[in-house]
Design an enzyme around this catalytic site. Structure first.
Site, short mmCIF file in Angstrom:
data_model
loop_
_atom_site.label_atom_id
_atom_site.label_comp_id
_atom_site.label_asym_id
_atom_site.label_seq_id
_atom_site.Cartn_x
_atom_site.Cartn_y
_atom_site.Cartn_z
N GLY B 17 1.08 -1.22 -0.25
CA GLY B 17 -0.59 -0.12 0.05
C GLY B 17 1.33 1.44 0.16
O GLY B 17 0.35 2.16 -0.68
N TYR B 53 7.84 -0.93 7.31
CA TYR B 53 6.82 -1.95 6.21
C TYR B 53 7.50 -1.58 4.86
O TYR B 53 7.54 -2.41 3.54
CB TYR B 53 5.93 -1.67 5.84
CG TYR B 53 5.16 -2.85 6.60
CD1 TYR B 53 5.45 -4.05 6.86
CD2 TYR B 53 4.23 -1.84 7.98
CE1 TYR B 53 4.20 -4.86 7.76
CE2 TYR B 53 2.95 -2.71 8.43
CZ TYR B 53 3.68 -4.26 9.11
OH TYR B 53 3.24 -4.70 10.09
N LYS B 196 -0.81 -19.30 -5.01
CA LYS B 196 0.94 -19.92 -6.02
C LYS B 196 1.64 -19.62 -3.86
O LYS B 196 2.78 -20.46 -4.55
CB LYS B 196 0.86 -17.82 -6.66
CG LYS B 196 0.93 -17.10 -6.26
CD LYS B 196 2.31 -16.19 -5.35
CE LYS B 196 1.41 -15.37 -5.20
NZ LYS B 196 1.55 -14.38 -3.58
N SER B 259 10.03 -13.76 0.49
CA SER B 259 8.96 -14.41 0.71
C SER B 259 8.59 -14.93 1.63
O SER B 259 9.32 -15.91 2.78
CB SER B 259 9.13 -15.14 -0.27
OG SER B 259 7.27 -16.42 -0.14
N GLU B 286 0.01 -16.61 4.40
CA GLU B 286 -0.78 -16.29 3.70
C GLU B 286 -1.24 -17.75 3.06
O GLU B 286 -2.35 -18.26 2.80
CB GLU B 286 -1.55 -15.52 2.47
CG GLU B 286 -1.48 -13.66 2.45
CD GLU B 286 -2.96 -13.62 2.99
OE1 GLU B 286 -3.98 -14.46 2.99
OE2 GLU B 286 -3.18 -12.04 3.10
#
Lengths: 355, 355
Positions: B17, B53, B196, B259, B286
């Site tokens: 974001g 972040y 994915k 990742s 996730e």
């Protein structure tokens, strides 16, 4: 004709030929390994180890390793060609007199013949006669020789226009740690194996220039899309390029630090000339020849291949990597899928596939 | 409705974001950035930097950064949702009263809602009404926030069932270093972006267990094949999975050391339990939730997804990574392409595509 547990000859004592010979011998076949250079073959026989191309891997004592082509091929029920693509025609011509017509031929070389722009199965048909394609299979996919020699889990593809031949090739190689899929689309398998080297060179250049994960993923994805476009026009099945011999091999070649094509690309991205990059790698970099072949094929068939085109300009016409990247990013707004979908539907129409 | 150079609101002050807000502001839009946590928003306002972040990236001084949702959304001509997928419904519900019906909505979250197994556009339709899907787009593809914030070359996709809306989303983001493709297949884009993460967890486990390039390439390729199989049954266009939001995003997620899904997988492959792995990563992973959702969808629809199945057993039923890898390699002999080709033809038939 069952060939498992029978006499299998591997031609070519590089890393892949040596790893496959070991794999076949360990799994019960009687294997002979042929190489051209006497010094290297003598060293393998003395140490049971291919110190230059596959150091640290010990070969079974019973395996015959020789420079004598006739001795290597006599009575073979299957012959595996594992020589560089630009020597395939020469070695094939020398070997054919010693190979019976119904013998299973498995080719692991990846490339497109220079000047003729022929796929290697076309070279085989030209030398051995088209009828023998029935006994010809291609073995391809993401498979570092070092890992197969160490029995790490690997998945590859045996492709042949003959389903029977594809299954024969699957049978002689398949084993707990080497999973073999069959695929009838030999054209797609050959094109994917050859053309991924162009993209590996390109992603190497981008890595040397930028070190960007985003750019690398975009180049790999759009690179596979343009290979697929070319493949469809050459009668390949577009789905093959999403499989192990397309996407899978592309992944291994574009992310491994062992890939010669990638290493040459990185040197170019860091400002070296093509010749300096080749000198640095000091081994055959298949992607350089293949870039020229792909460029010629795309031009002859009228296919848009923007990444290949920029690669061709960088390698052969002194375009800077910076300018090439800028050219790729500055193209007009595009839709992602329709172009491939249309080509795909055209392909199915050509193949007479009915809904 | 042209929105370029207009008021754009970004909801969610995580790394993506924040990077997108900066990108839009630098390229001429008036941007407001909303985040929930007061402390973090005050810090961003004090330093013009999202130290947690997106450290080292300075935000333009004119950008309003606030925790006040109404203030953030007032008069916005486009709203970008960039919150974690499991908070999307809640934030959407709070924001909707302040968003006009014809406002462009762009969602960057990737996931499938737990328990309901809904894609996020379905969640949007449930909350905002199906008619507003006409103004809803998904932005997805291989895009590390850190690289976009540093203006490295990146290619992504704007997907919407409305071609007009897809082009609007393309227009507000496209720029020299951010190439945006459109794609009408919102189902395929959402599934690829979510699923994915399951494969990234799986390749992480294999990497932790083996460190094999061959195994990683095989898992990625066969993983994309089973995602495609599921996608086809859910009415996605199979070609979408070969594009930037499928293959491209899979590549970035499976090879990057940044990742979270991959890092959690590596810890599991090295012998940690799921809880230990999650504690180590200490951020939302996730892929864990998504593995359960994918497993449920595959079971409900009768789709064979062997990698997802083994992942589910490892994560939730204490199967060892070694046993899972062995199960995958020990499956029967298979042909590579026919299964997908048949499903693909079925899809085209469903869509009424004519040859």
């Amino acid at each position: 004709m069952a060939v498992n547990g029978k006499h299998i000859t591997v031609l070519g004592a590089g890393s892949w030929g040596t790893a496959l010979a070991r794999h076949l011998a360990v799994n019960g076949s009687t294997v002979r390994l042929w190489g051209r250079r006497l010094e290297q073959i003598e060293e393998i026989n003395a140490f049971r180890e291919n110190k230059r191309y596959l150091p640290g891997v010990i070969l079974p004592g019973a395996m015959l390793v020789t420079t004598d082509l006739e001795q290597a091929l006599e009575g073979a029920s299957a012959v595996v060609f594992s020589v560089p693509s630009h020597t395939f025609r020469t070695v094939l011509r020398q070997a054919l007199p010693f190979i019976k017509a119904e013998t299973l031929i498995v080719n692991t070389a990846k490339g497109i013949e220079e000047n003729s722009n022929l796929r290697l199965s076309e070279v085989f048909a030209a030398e051995a006669g088209p009828a023998r394609l029935e006994h010809y299979a291609v073995l391809s996919g993401p498979s570092h020789a070092e890992e197969v020699a160490r029995e790490m889990p690997t998945a590859i593809v045996a492709a042949s226009t003959s389903p029977h031949t594809a299954v024969l090739a699957q049978d002689i190689f398949m084993q707990q740690n080497l999973r073999v899929y069959t695929n009838p689309d030999i054209i797609g398998v050959e094109l994917g194996g050859a053309l991924k080297n162009v993209i590996a060179l390109g992603t190497g250049i981008a890595d040397g220039l930028l070190g960007s994960d985003n750019a690398r993923a975009a180049l790999m994805t759009r690179g596979l899309a343009e290979i697929t476009r070319l493949g469809i026009v050459m009668q390949a099945n577009p789905l093959t390029f999403a499989g192990l011999t397309g996407l899978g091999d592309l992944i291994v070649t574009c992310i491994s630090r062992h890939s010669r094509n990638r290493r040459a690309g990185i040197a170019i991205g860091q400002g070296k000339t093509l010749q300096q990059a080749l000198d640095k790698v000091n081994m055959v970099v298949e992607g350089v020849r293949t870039t020229r072949a792909a460029h010629n094929l795309a031009a002859a068939l009228g296919i848009e291949m923007p990444i290949t085109e920029q690669m061709y300009q960088v390698l052969f016409h002194n375009l800077s990597p910076q300018a090439a990247m800028k050219n790729l990013m500055a193209r007009g707004k595009t839709r992602e899928v329709e172009e491939v979908a249309l080509a795909h539907i055209k392909w199915q129409s050509q193949q007479g596939i009915e809904l």
